[in-house]
Design an enzyme around this catalytic site. Structure first.
Site, PDB file in Angstrom:
ATOM      1  N   TRP A 186     120.962 -51.228  74.352  1.00 43.47           N
ATOM      2  CA  TRP A 186     121.931 -52.342  74.633  1.00 43.47           C
ATOM      3  C   TRP A 186     121.947 -53.395  73.601  1.00 43.47           C
ATOM      4  O   TRP A 186     120.906 -53.857  72.967  1.00 43.47           O
ATOM      5  CB  TRP A 186     121.681 -53.296  76.164  1.00 43.47           C
ATOM      6  CG  TRP A 186     122.070 -54.483  76.254  1.00 43.47           C
ATOM      7  CD1 TRP A 186     123.491 -54.495  76.489  1.00 43.47           C
ATOM      8  CD2 TRP A 186     121.766 -55.465  75.818  1.00 43.47           C
ATOM      9  NE1 TRP A 186     123.844 -55.729  76.454  1.00 43.47           N
ATOM     10  CE2 TRP A 186     122.689 -56.479  76.157  1.00 43.47           C
ATOM     11  CE3 TRP A 186     120.492 -56.096  75.540  1.00 43.47           C
ATOM     12  CZ2 TRP A 186     122.548 -57.856  76.056  1.00 43.47           C
ATOM     13  CZ3 TRP A 186     120.387 -57.384  75.601  1.00 43.47           C
ATOM     14  CH2 TRP A 186     121.367 -58.425  75.697  1.00 43.47           C
ATOM     15  N   GLU A 227     124.363 -48.775  77.428  1.00 43.24           N
ATOM     16  CA  GLU A 227     124.634 -49.900  78.387  1.00 43.24           C
ATOM     17  C   GLU A 227     125.824 -50.855  78.007  1.00 43.24           C
ATOM     18  O   GLU A 227     125.559 -51.458  76.713  1.00 43.24           O
ATOM     19  CB  GLU A 227     123.423 -50.701  78.687  1.00 43.24           C
ATOM     20  CG  GLU A 227     123.429 -51.990  79.948  1.00 43.24           C
ATOM     21  CD  GLU A 227     122.584 -52.731  80.025  1.00 43.24           C
ATOM     22  OE1 GLU A 227     121.551 -52.694  79.344  1.00 43.24           O
ATOM     23  OE2 GLU A 227     122.529 -53.283  81.070  1.00 43.24           O
ATOM     24  N   LYS A 229     128.561 -54.103  78.271  1.00 46.08           N
ATOM     25  CA  LYS A 229     128.387 -55.467  78.332  1.00 46.08           C
ATOM     26  C   LYS A 229     129.745 -56.132  78.130  1.00 46.08           C
ATOM     27  O   LYS A 229     130.456 -55.948  77.211  1.00 46.08           O
ATOM     28  CB  LYS A 229     127.253 -56.081  77.497  1.00 46.08           C
ATOM     29  CG  LYS A 229     127.236 -57.602  77.430  1.00 46.08           C
ATOM     30  CD  LYS A 229     125.824 -58.002  78.322  1.00 46.08           C
ATOM     31  CE  LYS A 229     125.739 -59.184  78.250  1.00 46.08           C
ATOM     32  NZ  LYS A 229     124.493 -59.802  79.109  1.00 46.08           N
ATOM     33  N   ASP A 261     125.479 -51.555  84.405  1.00 45.69           N
ATOM     34  CA  ASP A 261     124.621 -52.775  84.979  1.00 45.69           C
ATOM     35  C   ASP A 261     125.715 -53.515  85.778  1.00 45.69           C
ATOM     36  O   ASP A 261     126.498 -53.856  85.364  1.00 45.69           O
ATOM     37  CB  ASP A 261     124.038 -53.672  83.882  1.00 45.69           C
ATOM     38  CG  ASP A 261     123.409 -54.760  84.338  1.00 45.69           C
ATOM     39  OD1 ASP A 261     123.888 -55.634  85.197  1.00 45.69           O
ATOM     40  OD2 ASP A 261     122.137 -54.921  83.859  1.00 45.69           O
ATOM     41  N   HIS A 264     127.581 -56.426  84.532  1.00 43.68           N
ATOM     42  CA  HIS A 264     128.247 -56.427  83.242  1.00 43.68           C
ATOM     43  C   HIS A 264     129.780 -56.013  83.281  1.00 43.68           C
ATOM     44  O   HIS A 264     130.392 -55.651  82.365  1.00 43.68           O
ATOM     45  CB  HIS A 264     127.654 -55.481  82.350  1.00 43.68           C
ATOM     46  CG  HIS A 264     126.433 -55.746  82.041  1.00 43.68           C
ATOM     47  ND1 HIS A 264     125.647 -55.149  80.985  1.00 43.68           N
ATOM     48  CD2 HIS A 264     125.541 -56.889  82.331  1.00 43.68           C
ATOM     49  CE1 HIS A 264     124.420 -56.052  80.783  1.00 43.68           C
ATOM     50  NE2 HIS A 264     124.291 -56.958  81.566  1.00 43.68           N
ATOM     51  N   HIS A 288     121.720 -50.091  85.994  1.00 49.67           N
ATOM     52  CA  HIS A 288     120.699 -51.277  86.001  1.00 49.67           C
ATOM     53  C   HIS A 288     121.259 -51.954  87.509  1.00 49.67           C
ATOM     54  O   HIS A 288     122.320 -52.363  87.393  1.00 49.67           O
ATOM     55  CB  HIS A 288     120.811 -52.049  84.901  1.00 49.67           C
ATOM     56  CG  HIS A 288     120.078 -51.749  83.750  1.00 49.67           C
ATOM     57  ND1 HIS A 288     119.968 -52.636  82.606  1.00 49.67           N
ATOM     58  CD2 HIS A 288     119.046 -50.962  83.629  1.00 49.67           C
ATOM     59  CE1 HIS A 288     118.986 -51.967  81.754  1.00 49.67           C
ATOM     60  NE2 HIS A 288     118.336 -50.743  82.415  1.00 49.67           N
ATOM     61  N   ASP A 296     126.926 -63.018  84.928  1.00 53.11           N
ATOM     62  CA  ASP A 296     126.065 -62.002  84.838  1.00 53.11           C
ATOM     63  C   ASP A 296     124.512 -62.883  84.690  1.00 53.11           C
ATOM     64  O   ASP A 296     123.919 -62.773  84.035  1.00 53.11           O
ATOM     65  CB  ASP A 296     126.140 -61.297  83.192  1.00 53.11           C
ATOM     66  CG  ASP A 296     125.058 -60.384  82.961  1.00 53.11           C
ATOM     67  OD1 ASP A 296     124.460 -59.841  83.858  1.00 53.11           O
ATOM     68  OD2 ASP A 296     125.173 -60.171  81.739  1.00 53.11           O
ATOM     69  N   ASP A 298     121.803 -62.234  86.642  1.00 56.76           N
ATOM     70  CA  ASP A 298     120.460 -61.641  86.838  1.00 56.76           C
ATOM     71  C   ASP A 298     119.454 -62.253  87.816  1.00 56.76           C
ATOM     72  O   ASP A 298     118.505 -62.441  87.756  1.00 56.76           O
ATOM     73  CB  ASP A 298     119.579 -61.434  85.544  1.00 56.76           C
ATOM     74  CG  ASP A 298     120.511 -60.421  84.783  1.00 56.76           C
ATOM     75  OD1 ASP A 298     120.557 -59.097  85.223  1.00 56.76           O
ATOM     76  OD2 ASP A 298     120.958 -60.858  83.510  1.00 56.76           O
ATOM     77  N   ASP A 329     117.142 -54.548  87.094  1.00 57.46           N
ATOM     78  CA  ASP A 329     117.227 -55.193  85.795  1.00 57.46           C
ATOM     79  C   ASP A 329     117.620 -56.942  86.253  1.00 57.46           C
ATOM     80  O   ASP A 329     118.820 -57.186  86.562  1.00 57.46           O
ATOM     81  CB  ASP A 329     118.179 -54.726  84.866  1.00 57.46           C
ATOM     82  CG  ASP A 329     118.421 -55.983  83.631  1.00 57.46           C
ATOM     83  OD1 ASP A 329     117.396 -56.468  83.369  1.00 57.46           O
ATOM     84  OD2 ASP A 329     119.205 -55.446  83.049  1.00 57.46           O
TER      85      ASP A 329
END
Ligand code: RNT
Ligand code: ZN
Length: 424
Positions: A186, A227, A229, A261, A264, A288, A296, A298, A329
């Site tokens: 990534w 990955e 994004k 993810d 993303h 993820h 995003d 997290d 993640d």
């Protein structure tokens, strides 16, 4: 009623709708879930100045006391989390967590297996596998914020060499533990404002990944993922590794897996709806699992609707459980980090167990017979089944603390260990 009586009663109710709860528990106990190391120290790592800010378009917020400052502290905290969580775990490491002997520092392009031998010992001690990630962020060689897509060939080569070193380290992990290693690529490369050239960076990124995966490796031992994004902080207008770019890279390079993810994508796009499409075309995919709040961000994974829906998609499509490489993640620096790790891991386990305790074949049949009224009614009824009793039984069989117990252990650990750490 005590726990076993409550389980017996719940088991009977589930059996009446065709669900074998013992089989569900047994199945879940063997599903590997990769738990990221980077929740414990706010993604700082050990190979650069930890006081420097996190770069690459990602950011932690908060300064709750007790962050792990050394490999020993991170391992101790991680060990605590392992003891609080049921199920099969894998340790997900970033290259920035290399451990150097006194005077033995090397830069990321020169990393070797020996810089991770302490992590291998740690994994072996706990009988768990290792996953790995080259670290294409938080480093002085990110020239103009760019790594694998950089127009500066010297700079780009440094990062390609880093990726190749990571392939060798991943294979070492797999050989040492006897468990395949997922290695995820990534990058946060991109532009804050409207670029004049969107294709150039993508051409270079493609070439860079091709050079990295050309590093000799056994694809059965090292599973390389890419990955995507959609944007990052400071790179809001353009990222080289967009969804189409990474998905098509994986599709056109045998053995490379796409990694989604769920932070993303645009906020109304759901990864739960994307999993089945990818499974039509790939033998294996990777995830993820995170919790994006408006962006995003997290946040810690919870037992929310999208996590439950993702879990259903992982378990109910034939043999998909063995085809989806699951990882967590997220990074929250505003709360107790051991609790953050534990809540996220346990929430995902709950979601998976709940999905395994669903009469999936019967629900599919209702859909195929176009009995959609009944399908809706059944799906709603299932929400109030006594799932908590099945969960408590799973915890007991896994020797993991019950729902009432685990948090007091975290409080104790905070009092005895975390609260005594000061910020350097
Ligand atoms: C960042 C990606 C990536 C990182 C880790 C630390 O947006 O999600 O997976 O979170 O590499
Ligand atoms: Zn991610």
């Amino acid at each position: 009623m005590n726990r076993s009586e409550r389980y017996a009663s719940a088991k009977e109710q589930y059996a009446a709708i065709g669900v074998d709860t013992d089989a569900a528990i047994e199945k879940l106990s063997k599903v590997p879930v990769s738990l990221h190391c980077w929740q414990g120290d706010d993604v700082r790592g050990f190979d650069t100045d930890p006081s420097k800010p996190l770069t690459g378009g990602i950011q932690t917020t908060g300064n709750y006391p007790g962050r792990a400052r050394t490999p020993e502290e991170l391992m101790a905290d991680y060990e605590k989390v392992l003891s609080l969580c049921p199920g099969t775990k894998k340790l997900n490491l970033h290259a920035s967590y290399a451990i150097f002997e006194e005077g033995g520092f090397v830069d990321r392009d020169k990393l070797e297996p020996k810089h991770f031998s302490k992590w291998v010992d740690f994994a072996k001690k706990h009988g768990i596998g290792l996953d790995f990630n080259p670290t294409f962020f938080s480093h002085p060689n990110m020239k103009d914020g760019l790594t694998l897509s950089s127009p500066d060939e010297t700079n780009r080569k440094f990062w390609i060499d880093h990726g190749r070193a990571c392939v060798r380290i991943s294979e070492y992990f797999a050989r040492e533990t006897g468990i395949p290693c997922v290695m995820n690529i990534w990058i946060g490369d991109g532009y804050k404002d409207i670029p004049a050239d969107r294709k150039g960076p993508r051409d270079r990124y493609k070439d860079s990944i091709e050079q990295i995966i050309a590093e000799p490796h056994d694809p059965k031992l090292v599973k390389i993922t890419v990955e995507s994004k959609v944007f990052g902080i400071g790179v809001e207008s353009y990222t080289a590794g967009s969804a189409e770019f990474t998905l098509l890279f994986a599709a056109t390079h045998p053995g490379i897996l796409p990694l989604m993810d769920n932070g993303h994508y645009h906020p109304t796009e759901m990864v739960s709806d994307k999993i089945s499409s990818l499974l039509c075309y790939f033998d294996e995919i990777a995830l993820h699992i995170t919790r994006p709040v408006r962006w995003d961000s997290d946040h810690v994974v919870l037992l929310d609707d999208e996590t439950k829906e993702i879990a259903k998609e992982i378990v109910r499509n034939g043999d998909s459980l063995s085809r989806v490489n699951i990882a967590l993640d997220y990074f929250d620096a505003s709360i107790n980090r051991v609790s953050a790790w534990t809540v996220g891991f346990r929430s995902l386990e709950k979601a998976l167990l709940s999905a395994l305790c669903t009469p999936n074949a019967e629900l599919k049949k209702l859909q195929d017979e176009n009995q959609l009224t009944k399908l809706m009614a059944k799906q709603e009824e299932l929400k109030t089944y006594p799932f908590g009793d099945i969960w408590e039984e799973y915890l007991a069989r896994e020797n993991a603390p019950s729902e009432m117990e685990w948090f007091s252990q975290v409080e104790e650990y905070e009092k005895e260990v975390l609260s005594k750490r000061s910020e350097a």
